[in-house]
Design a protein around this motif. Structure first.
Motif, mmCIF file in Angstrom:
data_model
loop_
_atom_site.group_PDB
_atom_site.id
_atom_site.type_symbol
_atom_site.label_atom_id
_atom_site.label_comp_id
_atom_site.label_asym_id
_atom_site.label_seq_id
_atom_site.Cartn_x
_atom_site.Cartn_y
_atom_site.Cartn_z
ATOM 1 N N ALA A 114 28.764 16.565 9.515
ATOM 2 C CA ALA A 114 28.070 15.844 8.444
ATOM 3 C C ALA A 114 28.448 16.411 7.083
ATOM 4 C CB ALA A 114 26.558 15.895 8.651
ATOM 5 N N GLY A 115 28.353 17.725 6.935
ATOM 6 C CA GLY A 115 28.672 18.339 5.651
ATOM 7 C C GLY A 115 30.121 18.160 5.252
ATOM 8 N N LEU A 116 31.015 18.322 6.197
ATOM 9 C CA LEU A 116 32.440 18.159 5.901
ATOM 10 C C LEU A 116 32.748 16.722 5.491
ATOM 11 C CD1 LEU A 116 33.843 20.254 8.881
ATOM 12 C CD2 LEU A 116 33.796 20.942 6.469
ATOM 13 N N THR A 117 32.133 15.772 6.177
ATOM 14 C CA THR A 117 32.353 14.368 5.838
ATOM 15 C C THR A 117 31.794 14.051 4.460
ATOM 16 O OG1 THR A 117 32.292 13.690 8.152
ATOM 17 C CG2 THR A 117 31.878 11.993 6.520
ATOM 18 N N ALA A 118 30.605 14.537 4.163
ATOM 19 C CA ALA A 118 30.017 14.291 2.850
ATOM 20 C C ALA A 118 30.920 14.816 1.745
ATOM 21 C CB ALA A 118 28.632 14.937 2.777
ATOM 22 N N ALA A 155 38.307 20.218 7.251
ATOM 23 C CA ALA A 155 38.257 21.367 6.344
ATOM 24 C C ALA A 155 39.613 21.607 5.692
ATOM 25 C CB ALA A 155 37.788 22.609 7.091
ATOM 26 N N ASP A 156 40.681 21.483 6.453
ATOM 27 C CA ASP A 156 42.027 21.655 5.883
ATOM 28 C C ASP A 156 42.294 20.604 4.815
ATOM 29 O OD1 ASP A 156 42.483 23.792 7.540
ATOM 30 O OD2 ASP A 156 43.699 22.674 8.988
ATOM 31 N N GLU A 157 41.881 19.366 5.070
ATOM 32 C CA GLU A 157 42.066 18.297 4.088
ATOM 33 C C GLU A 157 41.272 18.585 2.823
ATOM 34 O OE1 GLU A 157 43.285 14.539 2.509
ATOM 35 O OE2 GLU A 157 44.060 15.834 4.107
ATOM 36 N N LEU A 158 40.070 19.088 2.978
ATOM 37 C CA LEU A 158 39.259 19.431 1.814
ATOM 38 C C LEU A 158 39.928 20.513 0.976
ATOM 39 C CD1 LEU A 158 35.691 19.471 3.422
ATOM 40 C CD2 LEU A 158 36.543 17.833 1.740
ATOM 41 N N THR A 176 36.315 23.907 -1.992
ATOM 42 C CA THR A 176 36.074 25.239 -1.442
ATOM 43 C C THR A 176 35.233 25.104 -0.185
ATOM 44 O OG1 THR A 176 36.126 26.249 -3.645
ATOM 45 C CG2 THR A 176 35.058 27.502 -1.880
ATOM 46 N N VAL A 177 35.687 25.686 0.910
ATOM 47 C CA VAL A 177 34.931 25.679 2.161
ATOM 48 C C VAL A 177 34.685 27.127 2.544
ATOM 49 C CG1 VAL A 177 34.878 24.972 4.578
ATOM 50 C CG2 VAL A 177 36.010 23.514 2.884
ATOM 51 N N ARG A 178 33.412 27.531 2.510
ATOM 52 C CA ARG A 178 33.056 28.919 2.778
ATOM 53 C C ARG A 178 32.227 29.028 4.045
ATOM 54 N NH1 ARG A 178 30.301 31.354 -2.526
ATOM 55 N NH2 ARG A 178 29.944 33.005 -0.977
ATOM 56 N N THR A 179 32.515 30.035 4.838
ATOM 57 C CA THR A 179 31.694 30.360 5.998
ATOM 58 C C THR A 179 30.983 31.683 5.738
ATOM 59 O OG1 THR A 179 33.575 31.438 7.071
ATOM 60 C CG2 THR A 179 33.197 29.110 7.586
ATOM 61 N N GLY A 180 29.976 31.989 6.568
ATOM 62 C CA GLY A 180 29.182 33.191 6.338
ATOM 63 C C GLY A 180 28.440 33.133 5.017
ATOM 64 N N ALA A 181 28.133 31.926 4.555
ATOM 65 C CA ALA A 181 27.488 31.728 3.249
ATOM 66 C C ALA A 181 26.162 31.010 3.467
ATOM 67 C CB ALA A 181 28.398 30.944 2.318
ATOM 68 N N MET A 182 25.162 31.763 3.845
ATOM 69 C CA MET A 182 23.841 31.197 4.120
ATOM 70 C C MET A 182 23.101 30.911 2.812
ATOM 71 S SD MET A 182 21.690 30.259 6.424
ATOM 72 C CE MET A 182 22.313 31.062 7.922
ATOM 73 N N VAL A 183 22.632 29.676 2.648
ATOM 74 C CA VAL A 183 21.850 29.311 1.465
ATOM 75 C C VAL A 183 20.398 29.678 1.727
ATOM 76 C CG1 VAL A 183 21.127 27.449 -0.059
ATOM 77 C CG2 VAL A 183 23.457 27.470 0.859
ATOM 78 N N ARG A 184 19.879 30.625 0.914
ATOM 79 C CA ARG A 184 18.521 31.132 1.115
ATOM 80 C C ARG A 184 17.483 30.338 0.334
ATOM 81 N NH1 ARG A 184 19.032 34.367 5.527
ATOM 82 N NH2 ARG A 184 20.880 35.680 5.339
ATOM 83 N N ARG A 185 17.895 29.799 -0.807
ATOM 84 C CA ARG A 185 16.907 29.151 -1.670
ATOM 85 C C ARG A 185 17.588 28.093 -2.522
ATOM 86 N NH1 ARG A 185 11.792 29.843 -3.341
ATOM 87 N NH2 ARG A 185 11.282 29.218 -5.485
#
Length: 496
Positions: A20-24, A247-250, A256-265
């Motif tokens: 969903a996020g990648l498509t958006a 993700a590669d296309e993005l 920017t595609v980041r992993t290990g990036a938890m949104v806290r607030r």
């Protein structure tokens, strides 16, 4: 600083790196190529419930392994990232139901398990149960106006056996849920339309007031024939390739595609969004002009609480089911006579597994992966049955091996390798009233400029429905950005 100070590159943050996020993110870039788009995924990899893993040295799907081809969204997405040539059809669509001690052919013409031809159900139902199905009864209150559970409605009109032996195993494969709690309107829109018209549930596909294209289905662990038509599609090398391709296309287009990036607030000030990312000890603040929240109901509820409290409360009440997929690589010798794409297991059978897919038969590319071993899989877990998944991996493998062998009528050949993939809280439950819940969530979110939601909790759990949800959210985001004449970044923070 006013949100009307000039900038030519709007910043959009997508929270969640599942499909969903990648498509958006991709949809936003399609409409606004100059936008600064960032995808933030809290885990170590993108993809959500789409994942590949090595089993006996060969990469195979350990999450969703097919998409429903009746809807174009998923196959179109595959084509957009250059993989259209890798789309494949199942080598077989002959599925079975493990019922009353034997594998019995699943009727081919069904709407989520509801047969359109009573005689076709004789493979699974007794003569008496077929006659009860044939003598369809009206709903006591007449045409439906309010949502009801699948189990109540179908059981009242067609008999309990249809629910227990056909509908339940389908719902278990798609939603990991139970007919007694799942919404007729949300999970079976074709039958819902017929119910609101007071027409027969046995109307053949394509006839009557409802059309087959409204069938809700999933790309989950049900065999390909679990939904009437058309067949599912797969991706050579695994559907789990798709998130990486997107993700590669993005990245190739500047996102920017980041992993290990938890949104806290999630905070809002001066008409812009501030996202607090990372640990409490070392937080990072990103700013954005629009945010698309593409995470499961519980984390979405937490992020929305200060901005769309009614939506947050409703999402917080959406139940989810945990599941597991056990993938087995077994010696090829001894399985030459196995046919079909797999089987479903009705809960009334009292088994632990709820389905098995014969991957080596269903997908030609999987069957050709090795001359020595073949791959198959079992799925486990339904809503409110978490005890099944409290067993350790070795126990889940052992029960899968034993029960698949029992269904086939002989022990499986030697297991060369196995993989257990657990999906905690992976499937939202579409309870009675779910459609109204989603409408209320969206209405509350729509009051907040620059905020959208998408994912499996809204319009369907299958990949095409999730992609459609993301597309809808992205287009609303683009429309919002079009109303802004200026964008700025407060000092001390940086745009995503």
């Amino acid at each position: 600083m006013s949100a009307q100070a000039v900038s030519t590159r709007p910043a959009v943050v997508v929270v969640g790196g599942g499909i969903a996020g990648l498509t958006a993110a991709l949809e936003v870039l399609d409409a606004l190529p100059a936008a600064h788009v960032t995808v933030l995924e809290g885990s170590d990899d993108v993809g959500g419930k789409l994942r590949l893993a090595p089993v006996a040295g060969h990469l195979v799907d350990v999450g969703a392994e097919s998409v429903l081809a009746v809807r174009p969204e998923a196959t179109d997405l595959v084509a957009r990232v250059g993989a259209a040539r890798d789309l494949v059809s199942p080598a077989t669509t002959a599925a079975s139901v493990w019922s009353r001690g034997a594998l019995r052919p699943l009727p081919r013409a069904t709407l989520m398990g509801v047969p359109t031809d009573p005689d076709a159900a004789r493979s699974v139902l007794t003569d008496a149960e077929v006659e009860r199905l044939r003598s369809e009864r009206p709903w006591p209150a007449g045409a439906l106006a309010d949502d009801v559970s699948v189990g109540d409605y179908v059981g009242t009109r067609l008999g309990r056996a249809v629910v227990d032996r056909l509908v339940e195993p389908l719902l278990g494969g798609v939603y990991a849920g139970h007919a007694a709690r799942l919404s007729l309107r949300a999970t079976m829109p074709v039958l819902w339309e017929r119910a609101t018209c007071g027409s027969s549930l046995l109307t053949p596909l394509g006839a009557g007031p409802a059309r087959a294209t409204g069938v809700t289905a999933s790309d989950s662990h049900a065999p390909a024939d679990a939904v009437a038509r058309p067949p599912f599609a797969g991706l050579r090398g695994g559907v789990g390739r798709l998130p990486g391709l997107v993700a590669d296309e993005l990245r190739a287009r500047g996102a920017t595609v980041r992993t290990g990036a938890m949104v806290r607030r999630l905070d809002r000030a001066d008409g812009r969004w501030r996202l607090v990312v990372g640990s409490a000890a070392s937080p990072e603040v990103l700013t954005a002009d629009a945010v698309v929240v593409c995470v499961p109901p519980a984390p979405a509820s937490r992020l929305l609480a200060d901005h769309a409290p009614r939506a947050a409360a409703l999402l917080g009440g959406v139940e989810t089911a945990s599941t597991a997929v056990v993938t087995l690589a077994v010696e090829r010798a001894g399985l030459e006579e196995v046919t079909g794409s797999g089987f479903l297991v009705p809960p009334v059978e009292g088994r632990t597994i709820k389905a098995s897919t014969f991957s080596f038969r269903k997908w030609a590319w999987t069957g050709a992966a090795s001359e020595q071993v073949v791959h198959l899989r079992a799925s486990l877990g339904r809503a409110r049955e978490e005890a099944v998944l409290q067993r350790d991996d070795a126990d889940l493998v052992a029960v899968s091996v034993a029960e698949v062998g029992a269904a086939l009528g002989r022990p499986l050949p030697r297991v060369v390798d196995a993989h257990v993939q657990r999906w905690g809280g992976g499937l939202p439950q579409y309870a009675v009233g779910h459609v109204d819940v989603v409408a209320s969530v969206r209405a509350d979110v729509a009051r907040v400029p620059g905020l959208e939601v998408a994912g499996a909790a809204y319009d369907g759990v299958g990949i095409p429905a999730v992609v459609a949800s993301a597309t809808r959210a992205a287009r609303a985001t683009v429309e919002h950005l079009g109303t802004l004449t200026t964008i700025a970044s407060p000092r001390g923070e940086h745009p995503a």
